[in-house]
Design a protein around this motif. Structure first.
Motif, PDB file in Angstrom:
ATOM      1  N   GLU A   1      -6.522  -6.783   2.859  1.00 30.97           N
ATOM      2  CA  GLU A   1      -6.365  -5.798   1.789  1.00 30.97           C
ATOM      3  C   GLU A   1      -7.433  -4.714   1.868  1.00 30.97           C
ATOM      4  O   GLU A   1      -7.154  -3.531   1.649  1.00 30.97           O
ATOM      5  CB  GLU A   1      -6.399  -6.496   0.432  1.00 30.97           C
ATOM      6  CG  GLU A   1      -5.166  -7.338   0.161  1.00 30.97           C
ATOM      7  CD  GLU A   1      -5.274  -8.158  -1.096  1.00 30.97           C
ATOM      8  OE1 GLU A   1      -6.298  -8.043  -1.824  1.00 30.97           O
ATOM      9  OE2 GLU A   1      -4.339  -8.927  -1.369  1.00 30.97           O
TER      10      GLU A   1
ATOM     11  N   GLN B   1       2.258   1.852  -3.450  1.00 32.15           N
ATOM     12  CA  GLN B   1       1.251   2.384  -4.364  1.00 32.15           C
ATOM     13  C   GLN B   1       0.988   3.858  -4.080  1.00 32.15           C
ATOM     14  O   GLN B   1       0.788   4.646  -5.000  1.00 32.15           O
ATOM     15  CB  GLN B   1      -0.043   1.587  -4.244  1.00 32.15           C
ATOM     16  CG  GLN B   1       0.054   0.191  -4.813  1.00 32.15           C
ATOM     17  CD  GLN B   1      -1.205  -0.624  -4.550  1.00 32.15           C
ATOM     18  OE1 GLN B   1      -2.087  -0.210  -3.818  1.00 32.15           O
ATOM     19  NE2 GLN B   1      -1.275  -1.793  -5.174  1.00 32.15           N
ATOM     20  N   VAL B   2       0.988   4.214  -2.810  1.00 34.27           N
ATOM     21  CA  VAL B   2       0.725   5.601  -2.419  1.00 34.27           C
ATOM     22  C   VAL B   2       1.867   6.515  -2.858  1.00 34.27           C
ATOM     23  O   VAL B   2       1.642   7.639  -3.299  1.00 34.27           O
ATOM     24  CB  VAL B   2       0.491   5.679  -0.892  1.00 34.27           C
ATOM     25  CG1 VAL B   2       0.568   7.098  -0.388  1.00 34.27           C
ATOM     26  CG2 VAL B   2      -0.843   5.058  -0.538  1.00 34.27           C
TER      27      VAL B   2
ATOM     28  N   ALA C   1       0.833  -1.210   0.000  1.00 34.42           N
ATOM     29  CA  ALA C   1       0.000   0.000   0.000  1.00 34.42           C
ATOM     30  C   ALA C   1       0.866   1.259   0.000  1.00 34.42           C
ATOM     31  O   ALA C   1       0.567   2.224  -0.708  1.00 34.42           O
ATOM     32  CB  ALA C   1      -0.930   0.000   1.207  1.00 34.42           C
TER      33      ALA C   1
ATOM     34  N   VAL D   1      -6.507  -2.360   4.763  1.00 35.53           N
ATOM     35  CA  VAL D   1      -5.420  -1.452   4.403  1.00 35.53           C
ATOM     36  C   VAL D   1      -5.938  -0.359   3.480  1.00 35.53           C
ATOM     37  O   VAL D   1      -5.575   0.806   3.602  1.00 35.53           O
ATOM     38  CB  VAL D   1      -4.249  -2.233   3.762  1.00 35.53           C
ATOM     39  CG1 VAL D   1      -3.211  -1.293   3.178  1.00 35.53           C
ATOM     40  CG2 VAL D   1      -3.604  -3.149   4.780  1.00 35.53           C
ATOM     41  N   LYS D   2      -6.822  -0.727   2.570  1.00 34.93           N
ATOM     42  CA  LYS D   2      -7.416   0.273   1.665  1.00 34.93           C
ATOM     43  C   LYS D   2      -8.233   1.295   2.453  1.00 34.93           C
ATOM     44  O   LYS D   2      -8.183   2.495   2.146  1.00 34.93           O
ATOM     45  CB  LYS D   2      -8.288  -0.406   0.606  1.00 34.93           C
ATOM     46  CG  LYS D   2      -8.893   0.557  -0.374  1.00 34.93           C
ATOM     47  CD  LYS D   2      -9.283  -0.116  -1.633  1.00 34.93           C
ATOM     48  CE  LYS D   2      -9.951   0.790  -2.636  1.00 34.93           C
ATOM     49  NZ  LYS D   2      -9.331   2.065  -2.827  1.00 34.93           N
TER      50      LYS D   2
ATOM     51  N   THR E   1      -5.796   3.706   4.064  1.00 30.30           N
ATOM     52  CA  THR E   1      -5.230   4.671   3.089  1.00 30.30           C
ATOM     53  C   THR E   1      -6.271   5.690   2.670  1.00 30.30           C
ATOM     54  O   THR E   1      -5.938   6.859   2.441  1.00 30.30           O
ATOM     55  CB  THR E   1      -4.658   3.956   1.857  1.00 30.30           C
ATOM     56  OG1 THR E   1      -5.669   3.134   1.272  1.00 30.30           O
ATOM     57  CG2 THR E   1      -3.445   3.118   2.195  1.00 30.30           C
TER      58      THR E   1
END
Length: 112
Positions: A101, A61-62, A58, A104-105, A108
């Motif tokens: 997942e 990706q961020v 994550a 975590v999304k 974020t």
């Protein structure tokens, strides 16, 4: 006084080193990761390893996302380091990879 031979000293040192390794490996995982690079708590497939992998993915990706500013990235780091969020992620990892997942999304998204 008795003389100690080379092999007796070597075996004593080897025994102490082995004992120290196993104590650190099983009972002090943070020190074990720092000095040895391995830990029982972070072995492949463990809850902690799953959480670290998902968080690392994550964060990667961020970092590449243009919609995340420096302050939102700092907010995400502070959220991920909080004990409450860490416990939530560990509980989600116990339920499965997809739940982890999604959690975590959510974290974020809260940081945005």
């Amino acid at each position: 006084m008795a003389k100690k031979g080379f092999f007796r000293s070597f075996l004593s040192a080897l025994s102490v080193a082995t004992l120290c390794f196993f104590i650190m490996y099983f009972f002090i995982p943070s020190m074990s990761m720092q000095f040895l690079g391995v830990s029982f708590a972070l072995r492949k497939g463990s809850v902690n390893a799953q959480v670290m992998d998902a968080v690392g993915l994550a964060v990667d990706q961020v970092k590449g996302s243009p919609e995340f500013t420096q302050e939102s990235f700092e907010r995400l780091q502070s959220l991920l380091s909080s004990d409450e969020v860490q416990q939530k992620l560990k509980d989600a990892a116990k339920q499965g990879q997809q739940v982890l997942e999604n959690s975590v999304k959510q974290v974020t998204d809260m940081a945005r």
